[in-house]
Design an enzyme around this catalytic site. Structure first.
Site, PDB file in Angstrom:
ATOM      1  N   ASN A  93       0.838  -1.208   0.000  1.00 30.86           N
ATOM      2  CA  ASN A  93       0.000   0.000   0.000  1.00 30.86           C
ATOM      3  C   ASN A  93       0.861   1.242   0.000  1.00 30.86           C
ATOM      4  O   ASN A  93       2.056   1.193   0.334  1.00 30.86           O
ATOM      5  CB  ASN A  93      -0.855   0.084   1.287  1.00 30.86           C
TER       6      ASN A  93
ATOM      7  N   LEU B 271       0.632  -8.270  23.007  1.00 38.26           N
ATOM      8  CA  LEU B 271      -0.189  -7.624  24.031  1.00 38.26           C
ATOM      9  C   LEU B 271       0.032  -6.119  24.059  1.00 38.26           C
ATOM     10  O   LEU B 271      -0.188  -5.475  25.082  1.00 38.26           O
ATOM     11  CB  LEU B 271       0.147  -8.228  25.409  1.00 38.26           C
TER      12      LEU B 271
ATOM     13  N   ASN C  77       5.310  -4.101   4.738  1.00 36.37           N
ATOM     14  CA  ASN C  77       5.919  -3.701   6.016  1.00 36.37           C
ATOM     15  C   ASN C  77       6.698  -4.861   6.638  1.00 36.37           C
ATOM     16  O   ASN C  77       7.795  -4.696   7.166  1.00 36.37           O
ATOM     17  CB  ASN C  77       4.842  -3.254   7.013  1.00 36.37           C
TER      18      ASN C  77
ATOM     19  N   THR D 191       1.538   2.587  14.340  1.00 34.84           N
ATOM     20  CA  THR D 191       1.327   1.966  13.026  1.00 34.84           C
ATOM     21  C   THR D 191       2.553   1.132  12.642  1.00 34.84           C
ATOM     22  O   THR D 191       3.672   1.640  12.667  1.00 34.84           O
ATOM     23  CB  THR D 191       1.113   3.037  11.937  1.00 34.84           C
TER      24      THR D 191
ATOM     25  N   GLU E  49      -4.419  -9.358   4.405  1.00 29.96           N
ATOM     26  CA  GLU E  49      -4.887  -8.330   3.473  1.00 29.96           C
ATOM     27  C   GLU E  49      -5.004  -8.821   2.030  1.00 29.96           C
ATOM     28  O   GLU E  49      -5.311  -8.022   1.152  1.00 29.96           O
ATOM     29  CB  GLU E  49      -3.974  -7.099   3.548  1.00 29.96           C
TER      30      GLU E  49
ATOM     31  N   ASP F 262       3.776  -5.273  12.552  1.00 27.57           N
ATOM     32  CA  ASP F 262       4.538  -5.742  11.386  1.00 27.57           C
ATOM     33  C   ASP F 262       6.024  -5.851  11.715  1.00 27.57           C
ATOM     34  O   ASP F 262       6.703  -6.793  11.285  1.00 27.57           O
ATOM     35  CB  ASP F 262       4.329  -4.789  10.207  1.00 27.57           C
TER      36      ASP F 262
HETATM   37  O1  RIB Z   1      -0.056  -2.609   9.755  1.00 30.00           O
HETATM   38  C1  RIB Z   1      -0.028  -1.293   9.279  1.00 30.00           C
HETATM   39  C2  RIB Z   1      -0.476  -1.245   7.839  1.00 30.00           C
HETATM   40  O2  RIB Z   1      -1.843  -1.552   7.755  1.00 30.00           O
HETATM   41  C3  RIB Z   1      -0.329   0.106   7.174  1.00 30.00           C
HETATM   42  O3  RIB Z   1       0.940   0.289   6.609  1.00 30.00           O
HETATM   43  C4  RIB Z   1      -1.476   0.128   6.175  1.00 30.00           C
HETATM   44  O4  RIB Z   1      -1.046   0.131   4.840  1.00 30.00           O
HETATM   45  C5  RIB Z   1      -2.330  -1.082   6.501  1.00 30.00           C
HETATM   46  O5  RIB Z   1      -2.172  -2.087   5.598  1.00 30.00           O
END
Ligand code: RIB
Length: 299
Positions: free
Chosen positions: A9, A214, A41, A241, A134, A245
């Protein structure tokens, strides 16, 4: 070698005074643009954590595509399996509040057009396949089957939890990673209690390790008969964010080089904590040297 079959993304990020509730408009100032997508990520996080990584996925034939791939390219992730197909590159619209908490809306775009057949011939015994939530579940399940048949292990982070039959993927997975809300959602779908302890006990098998992250409280996991629980180092969070990942990438990279499960967890917790201290998902994925230094302090 780690192969990531996952989403790519471009993230459009706005800092907000607070996250909106349903039907509400909350304004921030300027937006920032970052490469993102849980698959990309995790590919970058695993690469920065020291693994050889190949990315398989799709972008559109648009101006977002190259921006979305830029960090992976610079980090030396093999992108020869990323296809430019008809449609729009995936976009994520992300709001962040002052505590670093986020809200994410995703326009999946070309991530919905990937095919597991693109993975044919990718795997050798001992390799790792990383998948998330996703991409279409059917393609993820087919990818897992290809990996298993070739003697590779499957690392699955079902985030967000996909609709459909989760059991087939679970049965092929060697390591599954969820956060507490994903654990509760999966447990609810399968009719069992959703607390992390029950989740790890219910889903661990001799072939499958189970990890529940957690957040600021660290991680709970089971592998075989052993149970692990580690707290997270104290940090000042600016943006959560991509923390999950970073965790997944660091754990997968450690397991791929045959590090012990316990040490892999500590490196994951360290990577997740470090990722919260920088804005953006891929921009915050830490380097192996920093992960190792912080992981050494986790007891
Ligand atoms: O886990 C974070 C990610 O979730 C973001 O980078 C966004 O693109 C979504 O996919």
């Amino acid at each position: 070698m780690i192969t990531v079959f996952g989403s790519i993304n471009l993230d459009l990020v706005v800092a907000l005074p607070r996250l909106p509730t349903a039907g509400e408009t909350v304004s921030g100032r300027d937006h920032q643009t970052f490469p993102g997508g849980k698959g990309a990520n995790q590919a970058l996080a695993a690469r920065r954590a020291g693994a050889d990584v190949r990315m398989i996925g799709a972008v559109g034939q648009d101006s977002f595509a190259e921006l979305a791939l830029q960090s992976l390219r610079e980090a030396g992730v093999d992108l020869s399996g990323v296809r430019a197909v008809n449609g729009s590159t995936g976009l994520a619209f992300i709001g962040i509040d002052p505590s670093g908490e986020n809200q994410i809306i995703v326009a999946s775009g070309t991530n919905q057009r990937v095919e597991a057949a693109w993975l044919d011939g990718c795997f050798a015994p001992g390799d790792t396949l990383m998948v998330q939530g996703e991409l279409p579940l059917q393609q993820v399940a087919s990818a897992a089957l290809l990996a298993r048949e070739a003697g590779a292990s499957v690392f699955w982070n079902p985030a967000p939890v996909p609709e459909g039959d989760l059991q087939a993927c679970l049965d092929m997975t060697g390591t599954v990673v969820v956060n507490t809300s994903e654990a509760a959602m999966i447990a609810g779908r399968l009719g069992i209690a959703g607390d992390p302890e029950t989740f790890v006990d219910r889903f661990v098998t001799p072939q499958r390790s189970v990890i529940v992250t957690l957040g600021a409280d660290g991680v709970l996991a089971r592998s075989g008969k052993a149970r692990y629980r580690f707290g997270s180092p104290e940090i000042v969070a600016v943006d959560t964010t991509g923390a999950g990942d970073a965790f997944c990438g660091a754990v997968a990279a450690a397991l791929d080089r045959d590090t012990s499960f316990e040490r892999a967890l500590k490196e994951g917790v360290a990577a997740g904590a470090l990722a919260c201290t920088v804005t953006g998902a891929q921009s915050s994925a830490p380097l192996r040297s920093d992960i190792v230094r912080l992981a050494d302090q986790i007891t």
